[in-house]
Design an enzyme around this catalytic site. Structure first.
Site, mmCIF file in Angstrom:
data_model
loop_
_atom_site.group_PDB
_atom_site.id
_atom_site.type_symbol
_atom_site.label_atom_id
_atom_site.label_comp_id
_atom_site.label_asym_id
_atom_site.label_seq_id
_atom_site.Cartn_x
_atom_site.Cartn_y
_atom_site.Cartn_z
ATOM 1 N N ASN A 12 -5.584 -2.870 -17.206
ATOM 2 C CA ASN A 12 -6.842 -2.873 -16.143
ATOM 3 C C ASN A 12 -7.081 -1.538 -15.855
ATOM 4 O OD1 ASN A 12 -8.096 -3.393 -13.722
ATOM 5 N ND2 ASN A 12 -6.338 -4.388 -12.741
ATOM 6 N N LYS A 33 -3.840 0.861 -15.568
ATOM 7 C CA LYS A 33 -2.724 0.134 -15.169
ATOM 8 C C LYS A 33 -2.523 -0.777 -16.229
ATOM 9 C CE LYS A 33 -1.470 -2.731 -11.244
ATOM 10 N NZ LYS A 33 -1.844 -3.614 -10.166
ATOM 11 N N ARG A 59 -8.520 -6.957 -18.397
ATOM 12 C CA ARG A 59 -9.302 -7.391 -17.137
ATOM 13 C C ARG A 59 -10.549 -7.014 -17.040
ATOM 14 N NH1 ARG A 59 -9.139 -5.598 -10.605
ATOM 15 N NH2 ARG A 59 -10.289 -7.421 -10.327
ATOM 16 N N HIS A 81 -12.123 -12.526 -8.452
ATOM 17 C CA HIS A 81 -10.756 -12.732 -8.443
ATOM 18 C C HIS A 81 -10.304 -14.112 -9.030
ATOM 19 C CE1 HIS A 81 -10.404 -10.633 -4.248
ATOM 20 N NE2 HIS A 81 -10.078 -9.803 -4.996
ATOM 21 N N ARG A 83 -14.862 -3.974 2.972
ATOM 22 C CA ARG A 83 -15.995 -4.746 3.009
ATOM 23 C C ARG A 83 -16.403 -5.609 3.878
ATOM 24 N NH1 ARG A 83 -14.380 -6.860 -2.945
ATOM 25 N NH2 ARG A 83 -13.589 -4.945 -3.508
ATOM 26 N N ASP A 115 -5.983 -0.559 5.937
ATOM 27 C CA ASP A 115 -4.954 -1.597 5.356
ATOM 28 C C ASP A 115 -4.332 -2.352 6.502
ATOM 29 O OD1 ASP A 115 -1.633 -1.432 5.145
ATOM 30 O OD2 ASP A 115 -2.423 -0.614 3.396
ATOM 31 N N ARG A 124 -1.597 -3.793 7.168
ATOM 32 C CA ARG A 124 -0.504 -3.508 8.077
ATOM 33 C C ARG A 124 -0.771 -2.583 9.051
ATOM 34 N NH1 ARG A 124 2.704 -2.454 2.380
ATOM 35 N NH2 ARG A 124 0.787 -1.742 2.359
ATOM 36 N N GLY A 178 -1.682 -9.637 -1.127
ATOM 37 C CA GLY A 178 -0.789 -9.016 -0.359
ATOM 38 C C GLY A 178 -0.771 -9.374 1.381
ATOM 39 N N ASN A 203 2.356 -12.161 2.818
ATOM 40 C CA ASN A 203 3.088 -11.443 3.718
ATOM 41 C C ASN A 203 3.101 -11.599 5.049
ATOM 42 O OD1 ASN A 203 4.918 -9.893 1.580
ATOM 43 N ND2 ASN A 203 2.962 -9.062 1.175
ATOM 44 N N GLU A 212 -1.654 -11.818 -11.632
ATOM 45 C CA GLU A 212 -2.803 -11.729 -12.467
ATOM 46 C C GLU A 212 -2.625 -11.298 -13.802
ATOM 47 O OE1 GLU A 212 -4.555 -9.553 -8.968
ATOM 48 O OE2 GLU A 212 -6.740 -10.538 -9.902
HETATM 49 P P1 ADP Z 1 -5.282 -5.710 -3.948
HETATM 50 O O1 ADP Z 1 -6.280 -6.423 -3.641
HETATM 51 O O2 ADP Z 1 -5.662 -4.208 -4.000
HETATM 52 O O3 ADP Z 1 -4.614 -6.093 -5.181
HETATM 53 P P2 ADP Z 1 -2.990 -6.359 -2.438
HETATM 54 O O4 ADP Z 1 -2.721 -7.823 -2.942
HETATM 55 O O5 ADP Z 1 -1.774 -5.598 -2.673
HETATM 56 O O6 ADP Z 1 -4.205 -5.619 -2.847
HETATM 57 O O7 ADP Z 1 -3.161 -6.236 -0.731
HETATM 58 C C1 ADP Z 1 -3.064 -5.303 -0.049
HETATM 59 C C2 ADP Z 1 -3.213 -5.695 1.344
HETATM 60 O O8 ADP Z 1 -2.121 -6.475 1.689
HETATM 61 C C3 ADP Z 1 -3.125 -4.469 2.190
HETATM 62 O O9 ADP Z 1 -4.231 -4.516 3.305
HETATM 63 C C4 ADP Z 1 -1.865 -4.429 2.904
HETATM 64 O O10 ADP Z 1 -1.713 -3.653 4.296
HETATM 65 C C5 ADP Z 1 -1.491 -5.929 2.988
HETATM 66 N N1 ADP Z 1 0.006 -6.295 3.028
HETATM 67 C C6 ADP Z 1 0.819 -6.044 2.362
HETATM 68 N N2 ADP Z 1 2.227 -5.966 2.631
HETATM 69 C C7 ADP Z 1 2.003 -6.613 3.832
HETATM 70 C C8 ADP Z 1 2.934 -7.018 4.922
HETATM 71 N N3 ADP Z 1 4.072 -7.144 4.519
HETATM 72 N N4 ADP Z 1 2.314 -7.690 5.923
HETATM 73 C C9 ADP Z 1 1.218 -7.546 5.969
HETATM 74 N N5 ADP Z 1 0.110 -7.104 5.426
HETATM 75 C C10 ADP Z 1 0.613 -6.882 4.080
#
Ligand code: ADP
Length: 398
Positions: free
Chosen positions: A9, A16, A90, A179, A240, A281, A283, A329, A333, A383
């Site tokens: 990727n 990556k 990818r 995606h 975005r 982010d 979180r 993410g 989670n 992926e």
């Molecule tokens: P990408 O689209 O770059 O692959 P990810 O699928 O890793 O991204 O998602 C990243 C997002 O997931 C970030 O906004 C991150 O804060 C959120 N995230 C990751 N772990 C947690 C968690 N435990 N609780 C809430 N949000 C999370």
């Protein structure tokens, strides 16, 4: 025979890689080279003996891939022992031409280069990655797996924008969706979890990562998706905006004298959660909200409201829904997003069980009650595995 695929990727300043067993999804080795072309680069490799990190200048993507090959030799697993079946890339934008993975040759590289105007942030790096890998692995088949391909099954009424016909006919202006590799993987896994065949399942898939997108999948085929010509449309994302009135850019150009590039940049890089809270982010937004920050509370509500709107719309598109599936993410989670986005939808047969939702797990799982009409699932996306599977299938079918 070997079932391993080297999945690559390539980003504008990163590369990556993951050596994936296409049958099991297990990564025998993987790594990430970052800050390519900058004064100081960083390369992390994970092999059988754990993780090794190197900080040094990585001038080009070719140097990055060479460093990866050397890391496989020094830290394992040796690429000679594993015998790679294919290199899977990818590729973000395949336009209308690629509805399936394709073998990489000069023609394909030319076609992906022609699509650069539709994906200026991604396709140039993907082209570079393909060229470099062909130079360094000249004897291996190389496969392009497109982010747009899974959504090429959208019917015309879903992919057509109501704009002058010449825009679509002469300039390819239409919904493509992105995606796709994740939506494909997750919808297949959802069917597996329900113990049904993919062509027997209607699902709404919510990929909530840094980028966010929703799709309606009927019997294993994507029939509607929230991202459009580019990955800007649809849900609220890290940086975005997702949906905004298309008149907003013209208004800003007239009233604030902003350039089109300024607006494009702002909608892609400083909108979404970033624009609403100053943090991209999730979180961090969540932490601010828990501490009583009003802007973070509003951002959370806007984010979840948008998801709910799409769930309702895609329910109507599909007619009957077997599963709502959360991934990536945030989707994997954040119990609070899942609960808030689907609250009050009992009349649609959608219920989230509070305890099942709160339980932390890395496994694919159901979070709706057993008697829930619609299964609400959390399915970790993979992926790399999907790219490995699709690449291996293609090279084996030749
Ligand atoms: P990408 O689209 O770059 O692959 P990810 O699928 O890793 O991204 O998602 C990243 C997002 O997931 C970030 O906004 C991150 O804060 C959120 N995230 C990751 N772990 C947690 C968690 N435990 N609780 C809430 N949000 C999370």
């Amino acid at each position: 025979m070997t079932d391993h695929v080297l999945v690559i990727n390539t980003g504008s300043s990163s590369l990556k890689y993951s050596l994936v067993d296409a049958r099991t999804g297990e990564a025998a080795g993987s790594g990430l080279a970052e800050r390519i072309g900058e004064s100081q680069g960083h390369h992390v490799h994970r092999g059988p003996d754990g993780e090794t990190g190197t900080t040094a200048k990585i001038p080009t993507h070719e140097d990055a891939l060479r460093a990866a090959i050397e890391a496989f030799e020094s830290h394992g697993p040796s690429l000679d022992d594993v015998e790679i079946a294919a290199v899977g890339h990818r590729v973000v934008h395949g336009g209308s031409r690629f509805g399936a993975p394709a073998l990489i040759d000069d023609d394909l590289i030319a076609a992906v280069t022609d699509l650069v105007p539709l994906a200026p942030l991604h396709n140039p790096a993907n082209v570079e990655g393909m060229k470099v890998a062909r130079r360094l692995f000249p004897d291996l088949p190389q496969v392009a797996v497109f982010d747009t391909a899974f959504h090429q099954t959208l019917p015309p009424h879903a992919y057509t924008y109501a704009v002058p016909r010449s825009w679509s006919e002469e300039h390819g202006i239409r919904r493509y969706g992105f995606h796709g590799t994740s939506h494909a993987f997750v919808s297949q896994e959802a069917a597996r979890l329900l113990d049904r065949e993919p062509d027997d399942v209607n699902a709404i898939v919510l990929h909530l990562g840094n980028g966010c997108s929703a799709s309606a999948v009927r019997g294993g085929r994507s029939v509607e998706t929230s991202m459009g010509l580019t990955p800007l449309e649809g849900l609220v994302m890290g940086t975005r905006s997702g949906d905004v009135d298309p008149a907003v850019p013209a208004y800003l150009m007239r009233e604030l004298d902003l350039s089109m590039d300024d607006i494009d940049q702002a909608l892609n890089k400083s909108s979404g959660l970033q624009g609403l809270t100053g943090e991209n982010d999730f979180r961090e937004v969540s932490r601010l909200r828990a501490g009583g920050d009003e802007r973070a509370a509003l951002a959370f509500d806007v984010y979840c409201h948008r998801i709910r709107k799409y769930v309702g719309a895609y329910y109507a598109v599909l007619g009957t829904v077997d599963a709502v599936v959360f991934t990536a993410g945030v989707g994997e989670n954040s119990a609070e997003v899942r609960a808030a986005a689907l609250s009050g939808l009992q009349r649609l047969g959608i219920t989230v069980d509070e305890n099942l939702n709160a339980a932390q797990s890395k496994e694919a799982r159901r979070i709706s009650p057993d008697d829930g009409e619609v299964a609400v699932l959390v399915v970790p996306t993979n992926e790399e595995w999907q790219i490995a599977r699709e690449s291996l299938n293609l090279v084996r079918s030749r």
